[in-house]
Design an enzyme around this catalytic site. Structure first.
Site, PDB file in Angstrom:
ATOM      1  CB  CYS A  62      -0.945   0.006   1.206  1.00 16.05           C
ATOM      2  SG  CYS A  62      -2.277  -1.173   1.019  1.00 16.05           S
ATOM      3  NE  ARG A  75      -1.235   4.280  -0.224  1.00 14.00           N
ATOM      4  CZ  ARG A  75      -1.612   4.768  -1.391  1.00 14.00           C
ATOM      5  NH1 ARG A  75      -2.072   6.005  -1.470  1.00 14.00           N
ATOM      6  NH2 ARG A  75      -1.537   4.037  -2.478  1.00 14.00           N
ATOM      7  CD1 TRP A  92      -3.850  -6.402   1.415  1.00 19.05           C
ATOM      8  CD2 TRP A  92      -4.247  -5.715   3.490  1.00 19.05           C
ATOM      9  NE1 TRP A  92      -4.946  -7.092   1.864  1.00 19.05           N
ATOM     10  CE2 TRP A  92      -5.213  -6.689   3.136  1.00 19.05           C
ATOM     11  CE3 TRP A  92      -4.310  -5.134   4.769  1.00 19.05           C
ATOM     12  CZ2 TRP A  92      -6.224  -7.093   4.007  1.00 19.05           C
ATOM     13  CZ3 TRP A  92      -5.318  -5.542   5.624  1.00 19.05           C
ATOM     14  CH2 TRP A  92      -6.252  -6.505   5.249  1.00 19.05           C
ATOM     15  CG  ASN A 101       2.923   0.350  -3.244  1.00 15.86           C
ATOM     16  OD1 ASN A 101       3.340  -0.324  -2.311  1.00 15.86           O
ATOM     17  ND2 ASN A 101       2.579   1.615  -3.109  1.00 15.86           N
ATOM     18  N   GLY A 102       1.853  -3.014  -6.018  1.00 13.58           N
ATOM     19  CA  GLY A 102       1.322  -3.601  -7.237  1.00 13.58           C
ATOM     20  C   GLY A 102       1.490  -5.102  -7.255  1.00 13.58           C
ATOM     21  CD  GLU A 127     -22.971   1.746  -9.161  1.00 13.65           C
ATOM     22  OE1 GLU A 127     -22.061   2.594  -9.136  1.00 13.65           O
ATOM     23  OE2 GLU A 127     -24.126   1.998  -8.741  1.00 13.65           O
ATOM     24  CE  LYS A 135     -20.451   4.808 -10.458  1.00 18.78           C
ATOM     25  NZ  LYS A 135     -21.823   5.085 -10.039  1.00 18.78           N
ATOM     26  CD  GLU A 177     -23.678   8.215 -11.155  1.00 23.59           C
ATOM     27  OE1 GLU A 177     -24.021   8.694 -10.065  1.00 23.59           O
ATOM     28  OE2 GLU A 177     -22.776   7.353 -11.260  1.00 23.59           O
ATOM     29  CG  HIS A 193     -41.592 -10.719 -17.921  1.00 23.21           C
ATOM     30  ND1 HIS A 193     -42.651 -11.534 -18.235  1.00 23.21           N
ATOM     31  CD2 HIS A 193     -40.662 -11.513 -17.342  1.00 23.21           C
ATOM     32  CE1 HIS A 193     -42.392 -12.770 -17.840  1.00 23.21           C
ATOM     33  NE2 HIS A 193     -41.184 -12.785 -17.296  1.00 23.21           N
ATOM     34  CE  LYS A 228     -17.943  10.913  -3.901  1.00 22.15           C
ATOM     35  NZ  LYS A 228     -17.969   9.781  -4.841  1.00 22.15           N
TER      36      LYS A 228
END
Length: 607
Positions: A2, A28, A73, A99-100, A480, A484, A487, A503, A602
Site C-alpha cells: 500500500c 491506506r 498489505w 506496490n502492485g 450500478e 455509471k 452519470e 417482460h 458528490k
C-alpha cells in the site's frame, strides 16, 4: 502493498523522514512496515502496526543519507516479518520496495530457483532484488569494471522484464542513488532545494515540500545527492513539470491520472485492503467486525439507501436472505415517507458514502423514532449518520473525489458482506470465502491490468441505448453499471434482472442497443442468463459478456470482458470494475466532464 516513501538528502534525518512518511500513509491500510537506508545498506522491517517498526528502529537505529520505506498489505504470503518490505537479495546488497503485482513473478522465481537462488518470502516482490543482484554480477553491460553491470543498468534491465503493475524503489549497497519506476501504480516525486522525495501519494511528504512531479506510467527516475532525472523506458530523459500543490483532496488527488474517477477505479485494490484489514482471521477461519460485538442477531433487516449505495443495499439484502434472514432494500426517499412495518428485533441499516445523504438520514431517523435499532455503513468518520445511529461500520475506502462513486461501491459491497457474516453467518465453511477475500485486491488488479474495456467502449460508441442484465447477486451490479453509464456518459442506459428483460424491455432491444450480460459461475443462474442472451441475439442486438468463462457465455457474445474466477459472493466486485471502466472510456471518448457530471453532486444533502 500500500505505501511507499523515499528520500534523498533529507535535512531532518533520513530515518525520521521515512518514519514520518510511513505514518502519513497509514490511512491506506497495511499489516507490516519496513525501511532500508544507504549507502551502507541497512534494513529493518516488522509485521504489524507501525509502532512495531518504531520499537525496532529505536532499539537498533539504521543510519544513512537516503533510504526507502514501505507499508504492506498481504497479497502473496501472510503478514510476517519475512514477507514485509523491503526485500533483499541473498547477500543483502539490493533492497526493494514495491506496490502492485508482478504477474510473471512465478516464472522468474522458477528460473532463479533453478539457478540455486534461495527465497526467504512468499512475495512476488522478492524476485526483483534477486534479478538485480544477478545482473550486477553477470550483466552484459560491463560498465563498473568488475565484470557485471552498473546498478543503473541492472535496474533498467530488470524493469524491462517485469509484467504487471508496479511502483518500485530500489537502493544498492555502496551506491548513492535511489532508482524508481512506475507502471500502473501511483508514484509521485517531491522536490525542494535540499532534498528529493518519492511516495505513493503527496501526504507522505507534504510537511516538507509542496513541489511535486507526478510520474506517469512507463517513466523511471534516478535520485542522486545533487540532482534527479526522469526518463522513459528507453532511458531517454523526459521533461517534466514541477507543480506546486495545495494540501487538499482536490489538489493532490489525481496522482498523474487524467481524472479522479480513473484514479479511484485504480485505487480499488487498496480500498478493499483497507476495508478488510483487521476483519479477517485466516488462522482462526473467522470474519469479525469489532464494532458490532454488542449487536445481537436481528430477526429481520431493512436497508435504506440512495443511488449507488442503494445498489449496495440490494446486494446486502440478497446476502441476508440467502443466510435465512428476512431482508429488503428500500429507496431511502420512499422509506422516509412510507416506512415498512417494523417487527420486534428489526435492524435498519443505512448505507451512505458520505454519511450526510439527506434522504437516508431522514429514513434512519424515521426508523429510530419508531423504536428500531439503526446501523450506518459509511465512509466518513464522525459523519451525521455515524453519530446518530446506534452502531456504525466504516467501509474505509479513503477519500473519493469523483462524483460517480467507484471504490466506495466496491467497499460497500464487501463491508456489507462482512457485516452479514458477523451478524448471521454466510456459510458453515468460511475458508473458501476468506481465501477469496484475501485474494480479491489482487484479482481486481488483474482486471485493471488486463481489461479490454477501452476497446469495448470504442466498439459500442454511438449506440442508441445500453442495457445491463444480471441475476441474483449480479443484478445490483447491472443496476450500478447502468447508473455509471448514465452519470458520466449522459447516454441512456438501463439495468434489469435478466429474467425481466422479456417482460417488456425486450421491445426496446434493437441492433443499436448493446446488452451487457453478467454471467459468472456455471450453475442454474448462469444457464438461465445464457438463455436471456440468446433472446437478445435473436433481435440482432450486440452482446457484451462480462464473465469468468465457466459457463462459456463468451460463445454467444460479440464482445467479452473477462474476470478471474473467484467465490460467488466476491465475483460482483470484479464484474463491477469492468463495467466502471467501460463507462469511463465511453464518457472519455465522448468528451464528457467525467469528474463533475452535470446536475450531480458528490453528497446529496437535500431531500
Amino acid at each position: 502493498m500500500c505505501g511507499i516513501v523515499g528520500c534523498m538528502g533529507c535535512p531532518n534525518g533520513t530515518l525520521e523522514t521515512l518514519m514520518d512518511g510511513l505514518g502519513n500513509l497509514e490511512y491506506r491500510g497495511y499489516d507490516s512496515a519496513g525501511v532500508a537506508l544507504g549507502p551502507v545498506l541497512e534494513t529493518r522491517k516488522r509485521a504489524g502496526e507501525l509502532d512495531e517498526l518504531r520499537k525496532t528502529v529505536a532499539e537498533e537505529p539504521p543510519t544513512g543519507d537516503f533510504g526507502v520505506g514501505h507499508t504492506r498489505w498481504s497479497t502473496h504470503g501472510p503478514p510476517a516479518d519475512r514477507n514485509a518490505h523491503p526485500h533483499t537479495d541473498e547477500s543483502g546488497r539490493v533492497a526493494v520496495v514495491h506496490n502492485g503485482i508482478i504477474e510473471n513473478y512465478q516464472r522468474i522465481r522458477d528460473e532463479l530457483e533453478a539457478e540455486g537462488v534461495t527465497f526467504t518470502s512468499e512475495t512476488d516482490t522478492e524476485v526483483v532484488p534477486h534479478l538485480i543482484a544477478r545482473e550486477l554480477e553477470s550483466g552484459s553491460d560491463a560498465t563498473n569494471g568488475d565484470g557485471g553491470c552498473s546498478p543503473a543498468d541492472a535496474f533498467h534491465a530488470v524493469v524491462d522484464r517485469l509484467e504487471g503493475s508496479y511502483a518500485l524503489c530500489v537502493v544498492v549497497d555502496g551506491h548513492e542513488a535511489i532508482f524508481a519506476a512506475r507502471q500502473g501504480s501511483p508514484l509521485v516525486m517531491g522536490v525542494d532545494e535540499r532534498a528529493t522525495y518519492l511516495a505513493s501519494d503527496v501526504p507522505a511528504f507534504i510537511e516538507r515540500t509542496r513541489d511535486v512531479v507526478f510520474l506517469e506510467d512507463g517513466q523511471r527516475v534516478e535520485l542522486r545527492p545533487d540532482d534527479w532525472t526522469v526518463m522513459d523506458a528507453d532511458r531517454s530523459p523526459v521533461e517534466v513539470s514541477v507543480e506546486t500543490v495545495e494540501y487538499t483532496a482536490e489538489a493532490t488527488g489525481k496522482s498523474g491520472y487524467d481524472h479522479y474517477m480513473l484514479k479511484e477505479i485504480n485505487e480499488q485494490p487498496d480500498a478493499l485492503r483497507q476495508c478488510l484489514s483487521g476483519r479477517l482471521d485466516e488462522l482462526d477461519g473467522t470474519i469479525e467486525i469489532e464494532e458490532l460485538s454488542d449487536l445481537e442477531e436481528p430477526t429481520s433487516v431493512q436497508i435504506v439507501a440512495c443511488g449507488t449505495s442503494y445498489h449496495a443495499a440490494v446486494y446486502a439484502a440478497t446476502l441476508l436472505r440467502g443466510a435465512g434472514v428476512p431482508a429488503a432494500a428500500h429507496l431511502a426517499s420512499e422509506y422516509a415517507t412510507a416506512p415498512a412495518p417494523l417487527g420486534k428485533g428489526t435492524l435498519v441499516i443505512g448505507v451512505t458514502q458520505s454519511g450526510e445523504t439527506a434522504d437516508t438520514l431522514a429514513a434512519l431517523r424515521e426508523a429510530r423514532a419508531r423504536g428500531a435499532r439503526t446501523l450506518a455503513v459509511t465512509n466518513q468518520v464522525n459523519s451525521t449518520a455515524a453519530r446518530e445511529c446506534d452502531d456504525v461500520v466504516y467501509i474505509r475506502a479513503g477519500p473519493e473525489i469523483g462524483v460517480a462513486a467507484t471504490k466506495t461501491f466496491s467497499s460497500q459491497l464487501m463491508a456489507t458482506l462482512l457485516l452479514t457474516e458477523d451478524l448471521v453467518g454466510l456459510a458453515e465453511d468460511l475458508d473458501p470465502l476468506i481465501e477469496a477475500l484475501r485474494d480479491l485486491p489482487g484479482a481486481i488488479q488483474t482486471v485493471l491490468d488486463t481489461t479490454d474495456a477501452r476497446e469495448v467502449a470504442a466498439e459500442i460508441a454511438d449506440s442508441d441505448a445500453y442495457f445491463f442484465i444480471g441475476r441474483d447477486r449480479q443484478f445490483p451490479v447491472a443496476l450500478e453499471g447502468a447508473l455509471k453509464c448514465k452519470e458520466i456518459s449522459y447516454e441512456h442506459a438501463e439495468g434489469f434482472a435478466a429474467g425481466e428483460l422479456k417482460h417488456g424491455p425486450l421491445a426496446l432491444v434493437t441492433p443499436a442497443t448493446p446488452v451487457f450480460a453478467i454471467v459468472t459461475g456455471d450453475g442454474e443462474r448462469a444457464r438461465k442468463t445464457i438463455g436471456n442472451i440468446k433472446e437478445v441475439e435473436a433481435r440482432d442486438a450486440p452482446v457484451v459478456a462480462v464473465t469468468d468463462g465457466r459457463s462459456e457465455a463468451e460463445r454467444y457474445a460479440d464482445l467479452v470482458l473477462e474476470i478471474p474466477e473467484t467465490h460467488p459472493l466476491t465475483a460482483p466486485v470484479l464484474t463491477n470494475v469492468q463495467l466502471q471502466l467501460v463507462s469511463y472510456h465511453l464518457a472519455n471518448d465522448l468528451g464528457r466532464p467525467i469528474d463533475k457530471p452535470r446536475n450531480l453532486a458528490k453528497s446529496v444533502t437535500v431531500e
